[in-house]
Design a protein around this motif. Structure first.
Motif, PDB file in Angstrom:
ATOM      1  N   ASN A  93       0.807  -1.223   0.000  1.00 59.76           N
ATOM      2  CA  ASN A  93       0.000   0.000   0.000  1.00 59.76           C
ATOM      3  C   ASN A  93       0.843   1.278   0.000  1.00 59.76           C
ATOM      4  N   PRO A  94       1.887   1.380   0.833  1.00 63.24           N
ATOM      5  CA  PRO A  94       2.677   2.620   0.798  1.00 63.24           C
ATOM      6  C   PRO A  94       3.349   2.893  -0.535  1.00 63.24           C
ATOM      7  N   LEU A  95       3.928   1.863  -1.154  1.00 67.18           N
ATOM      8  CA  LEU A  95       4.627   2.089  -2.419  1.00 67.18           C
ATOM      9  C   LEU A  95       3.644   2.486  -3.515  1.00 67.18           C
ATOM     10  N   ALA A  96       2.471   1.853  -3.538  1.00 63.78           N
ATOM     11  CA  ALA A  96       1.456   2.237  -4.525  1.00 63.78           C
ATOM     12  C   ALA A  96       1.049   3.694  -4.338  1.00 63.78           C
ATOM     13  N   ALA A 108     -12.790   4.843  -0.737  1.00 64.64           N
ATOM     14  CA  ALA A 108     -12.405   3.751   0.167  1.00 64.64           C
ATOM     15  C   ALA A 108     -11.441   4.290   1.215  1.00 64.64           C
ATOM     16  N   ALA A 109     -11.797   5.448   1.793  1.00 64.48           N
ATOM     17  CA  ALA A 109     -10.863   6.204   2.631  1.00 64.48           C
ATOM     18  C   ALA A 109     -10.480   5.482   3.918  1.00 64.48           C
ATOM     19  N   GLY A 110     -11.224   4.456   4.290  1.00 66.56           N
ATOM     20  CA  GLY A 110     -10.858   3.689   5.464  1.00 66.56           C
ATOM     21  C   GLY A 110      -9.775   2.668   5.204  1.00 66.56           C
ATOM     22  N   SER A 111      -9.413   2.459   3.939  1.00 65.06           N
ATOM     23  CA  SER A 111      -8.400   1.459   3.585  1.00 65.06           C
ATOM     24  C   SER A 111      -7.001   2.024   3.803  1.00 65.06           C
ATOM     25  N   ASP A 112      -6.024   1.120   3.896  1.00 67.31           N
ATOM     26  CA  ASP A 112      -4.651   1.557   4.152  1.00 67.31           C
ATOM     27  C   ASP A 112      -4.083   2.394   3.028  1.00 67.31           C
ATOM     28  N   CYS A 113      -4.254   1.948   1.777  1.00 63.07           N
ATOM     29  CA  CYS A 113      -3.668   2.684   0.657  1.00 63.07           C
ATOM     30  C   CYS A 113      -4.272   4.081   0.556  1.00 63.07           C
ATOM     31  N   GLN A 156      15.731   0.548  -4.178  1.00 60.74           N
ATOM     32  CA  GLN A 156      16.220   0.894  -2.848  1.00 60.74           C
ATOM     33  C   GLN A 156      15.957   2.370  -2.529  1.00 60.74           C
ATOM     34  N   GLU A 157      16.137   3.225  -3.532  1.00 60.95           N
ATOM     35  CA  GLU A 157      15.905   4.657  -3.345  1.00 60.95           C
ATOM     36  C   GLU A 157      14.451   4.939  -2.996  1.00 60.95           C
ATOM     37  N   ALA A 158      13.520   4.241  -3.654  1.00 60.56           N
ATOM     38  CA  ALA A 158      12.097   4.435  -3.387  1.00 60.56           C
ATOM     39  C   ALA A 158      11.773   4.146  -1.930  1.00 60.56           C
ATOM     40  N   PHE A 159      12.380   3.112  -1.361  1.00 60.14           N
ATOM     41  CA  PHE A 159      12.098   2.774   0.032  1.00 60.14           C
ATOM     42  C   PHE A 159      12.747   3.749   1.002  1.00 60.14           C
ATOM     43  N   ARG A 160      13.857   4.329   0.640  1.00 63.28           N
ATOM     44  CA  ARG A 160      14.432   5.364   1.508  1.00 63.28           C
ATOM     45  C   ARG A 160      13.462   6.545   1.625  1.00 63.28           C
ATOM     46  N   MET A 161      12.768   6.868   0.538  1.00 61.41           N
ATOM     47  CA  MET A 161      11.746   7.907   0.593  1.00 61.41           C
ATOM     48  C   MET A 161      10.545   7.455   1.418  1.00 61.41           C
TER      49      MET A 161
END
Length: 314
Positions: free
Chosen positions: A125-128, A147-152, A267-272
């Motif tokens: 969900n975070p990466l999307a 769907a504002a109650g969902s994680d994404c 790897q860069e995407a996850f650092r963000m």
């Protein structure tokens, strides 16, 4: 060494097709690492493949699960420094098992200050959400998420505000989500409030939609032609019609962006992502032992739930 995994050999209802299997671990392939799992969450993206929706790209038998966190037990020389460290073992085998083998280059080290229950759900969900906001920026726009109650959607809404959205309206189904949305600076709207939704849509230049169906149609018919409608899910199970050329509709599937993403960019995407996750409100976690996977799936399917089920690999 033996490994317990939640496996499906045929497509269908996850509660029927998924089975717990115990098998001996094989040799570790070159350039792979082996990770002893700690937690793996239950997501829609874990259950939908079991139904056969994506059967054209799945080879059976398969292990369920796409994300989670664990500790490296074996690694190639290039990643020897990660042995004993926590990582996200991504883009390898399914994560609903005690041991996961994954490509060492795509394993994501977890910062010390990020706890396991957050790290376990730091991918799907975070990466999307991050990629959608990068490709369809919300800065200077009035934004709607469904769907504002969902994680994404929760990440989309919070991060849109952080990136400079003028306002964010969250359309939800269960009243239990209203206070949490308001506490994050998001204007909550019940999905049955058609007139209020039409009024909000009349000003919205970005809509991030996970529902499809009648709600998506209503938003498309009432938002400005200058807006952009980003569709990333069909939780209603119903499509919507493109009755006009404007506003522009974009179809977002995170896998399309990952196919050609090299390890360094990954790897860069996850650092963000870690930076965003540190300052985000997230849902609580409800823990289930791996052998309780059926209870975890049923909990995930409970309407109005406010916690994320996590499988704990004891």
């Amino acid at each position: 060494m033996y490994n317990t995994a939640i496996v499906y050999r045929n497509f269908g209802d996850p509660l029927v097709r998924l089975q717990s299997e115990k098998r001996e671990t094989g040799p570790l392939a070159a350039e792979n690492m082996r990770v002893k799992m700690t937690f793996a969450p239950v997501n829609a993206s874990d259950l939908i493949p079991v139904t056969g929706a994506y059967r054209h790209r799945i080879t059976l038998p398969a292990v369920a699960g796409y994300e989670g966190v664990g500790v490296v037990t074996q690694a190639p020389a290039t990643a020897a420094h990660l042995v004993g460290r926590r990582v996200l073992p991504l883009r390898g085998e399914g994560t609903w098992q005690h041991y996961v083998d994954c490509p060492a280059a795509f394993a994501i080290p977890v910062p010390e200050e990020i706890d396991d229950t957050l790290a376990a759900r730091a991918y799907i969900n975070p990466l999307a959400a991050l990629l959608m906001l990068q490709h369809y920026p919300p800065v200077g726009r009035h934004v709607i998420v469904t769907a504002a109650g969902s994680d994404c959607a929760g990440f989309l809404a919070q991060w849109a505000l952080q990136q400079g959205a003028l306002s964010v309206t969250g359309i939800y189904r269960s009243a239990i989500h209203a206070d949490r949305l308001a506490a994050s600076g998001i204007k909550p709207l019940l999905e049955t409030e058609s007139a209020a939704i039409a009024q909000a849509a009349g000003n919205a230049e970005r809509v991030y939609d996970a529902t499809g169906g009648a709600l998506a149609q209503h938003l498309l018919d009432t938002m400005p032609h200058s807006g952009q409608f980003i569709s990333y899910g069909l939780l209603s199970g119903q499509p919507f019609s493109l009755r006009q050329h404007l506003p522009v509709v974009h179809w977002f599937h995170v896998r399309h962006y990952l196919k050609t993403l090299p390890a360094a960019k990954w790897q860069e995407a996850f650092r963000m992502l870690w930076a965003y996750l540190r300052r985000s409100r997230i849902s609580d976690a409800e823990r289930f032992d791996l052998h309780q996977w059926q209870a975890a799936v049923r909990f995930y399917q409970t309407p109005g739930r406010t916690a994320k089920p996590l499988l704990e690999m004891r």
